[in-house]
Enzyme design. Structure first.
Site, PDB file in Angstrom:
ATOM      1  N   HIS A  22       0.642  -1.211  -0.122  1.00 54.72           N
ATOM      2  CA  HIS A  22       0.074   0.024  -0.161  1.00 54.72           C
ATOM      3  C   HIS A  22       0.961   1.238   0.139  1.00 54.72           C
ATOM      4  O   HIS A  22       1.256   1.676   1.187  1.00 54.72           O
ATOM      5  CB  HIS A  22      -0.966  -0.114   1.459  1.00 54.72           C
ATOM      6  CG  HIS A  22      -1.806   1.219   1.179  1.00 54.72           C
ATOM      7  ND1 HIS A  22      -3.286   0.838   1.414  1.00 54.72           N
ATOM      8  CD2 HIS A  22      -2.023   2.352   1.122  1.00 54.72           C
ATOM      9  CE1 HIS A  22      -4.072   1.990   1.369  1.00 54.72           C
ATOM     10  NE2 HIS A  22      -3.157   2.919   0.870  1.00 54.72           N
ATOM     11  N   GLU A  72     -10.968   3.987   6.643  1.00 52.96           N
ATOM     12  CA  GLU A  72      -9.779   4.866   7.056  1.00 52.96           C
ATOM     13  C   GLU A  72     -10.281   5.963   7.933  1.00 52.96           C
ATOM     14  O   GLU A  72      -9.754   6.238   8.731  1.00 52.96           O
ATOM     15  CB  GLU A  72      -8.856   5.229   5.867  1.00 52.96           C
ATOM     16  CG  GLU A  72      -7.868   6.265   6.186  1.00 52.96           C
ATOM     17  CD  GLU A  72      -7.144   6.882   5.001  1.00 52.96           C
ATOM     18  OE1 GLU A  72      -7.745   6.631   3.700  1.00 52.96           O
ATOM     19  OE2 GLU A  72      -6.205   7.350   4.919  1.00 52.96           O
TER      20      GLU A  72
END
Ligand code: ZN
EC number: 3.5.4.40
Length: 355
Positions: free
Chosen positions: A29, A215
């Site tokens: 990521h 998130e």
């Protein structure tokens, strides 16, 4: 006595840092533009003197000091503005690979947002050729294997989703290194289910689904990513910790989380590192991978994220080697390639720990 104790801890800590620095790793990521270090930005800024980004590396350090999240976005977009030609794209990609190789990253899935470049008028074929050329050069020269994730910038709406899936699935354009399809940007006000048709098309074309979710919003966004977007891994997934059923589901179905601790603090998704839910993920049996997101912009790198994880999870060398294994397991490499990197991790760890 307190002095001795402090010194002892510092030495152990220093050893762990040295271990991490040499540990072979996979990064799952990390964003393309978000990986532009001051060194790379300085080169790009020198090519485009009309930009307001300073090209002097020392001035850049100040430029990269963010006052808040809005300031971070402003700086990020000014760096996006420096990527104007396929040659800029090539330089950025190749230099990012160099920075990864220096950290002993053997394999990285780099998230690229082609829409940001094509909407600015960069020729789409030139863009694809530039990233592929950089990928091949990086593998030959640094030994770091790169693969691409094309992601939808959620804030740019469905028009960007259409453009991204077109670039990702058109046989005349689709780059050889493309393995996955993602969704980034803000989550608030950008519900995941609306992107289902685009993910369906990407998955039908053989791409793996890796949206960001949970998130900056609650666990329901992670459920949406699983249910509507066919997520095989979750970018961040931080708020999953609020839902024990979700944690159990992630653990049972071996759906990894791409955890980026420092990023979560920088964007204020989590208040302090001590409050980061990474420990809860591990305790629930979720496959946790450690990643860096937008490393130079958050003043970090992958090695530092491993050091943070070691501190939060109280890991020794074997624990860190296990984290490195997790990333390889959660990657989209084939079986033999996974086995090769894991063997390298094990050999390195055994040699390090040998008396
Ligand atoms: Zn991200």
């Amino acid at each position: 006595m307190p002095d001795q104790i402090t010194t002892g801890l510092t030495d152990a800590h220093r050893d762990l840092h040295a271990f991490i620095a040499g540990l072979p790793k996979a990064e799952l990521h990390v964003h393309h533009v978000g990986s532009a270090s001051p060194r790379i930005v300085s080169e790009l800024a020198a090519r485009h003197p009309d930009s307001r980004v300073p090209s002097d590396p020392e001035a850049l350090v100040d430029y990269f000091t963010f006052t808040d999240f809005a300031h971070f976005i402003e700086v990020y977009l000014s760096v996006v503005d420096l990527i104007r030609t396929p040659e800029d794209v090539r330089l950025l990609t190749y230099e990012v690979a160099r920075d990864l190789a220096r950290q002993q990253v053997r394999y990285a899935e780099l998230t690229i947002t082609p829409f940001s470049s094509t909407r600015r008028g960069i020729d789409e074929r030139g863009f694809m050729e530039a990233i592929e050329d950089a990928r091949k050069a990086a593998e030959a020269e640094f030994g770091t294997v790169l693969r691409w994730c094309f992601d939808i910038p959620g804030e740019a709406g469905l028009e960007s989703a259409e453009e991204t899936v077109r670039l990702a699935t058109d046989d005349r354009l689709r780059p050889e290194g493309l393995v996955s399809f993602g969704l980034g940007g803000p989550e608030i006000g950008v519900p995941r289910p609306q992107f289902k048709p685009y993910f369906d098309r990407a998955i039908a074309a053989g791409l793996r689904s890796v949206p960001h979710a949970g998130e900056t919003t609650g666990p329901e966004t992670v459920w949406d990513a699983l249910t509507h977007l066919g997520a095989e891994r979750i970018g961040h997934g931080t708020s999953s910790a609020q839902d024990p059923k979700l944690l159990a589901h992630l653990a049972e179905n071996r759906i990894p989380l791409e955890v980026c601790p420092t990023s979560n603090i920088a964007t204020r998704a989590v208040r302090t590192l001590e409050e980061h839910p990474i420990k809860e993920f591990v305790e629930a049996g979720v496959l946790v991978t450690i990643n860096s997101d937008d490393p130079p912009m958050f003043g970090t790198d992958l090695n530092n994220e491993y050091a943070v994880a070691a501190r939060l999870l109280r890991l020794d060398e074997r624990g860190l080697a296990q984290l490195a294994h997790n990333a390889v397991d959660a990657s989209f490499l084939d079986g033999p390639a996974k086995a090769r990197i894991k063997e390298e991790i094990d050999t390195y760890t055994t040699t390090w720990l040998a008396p």
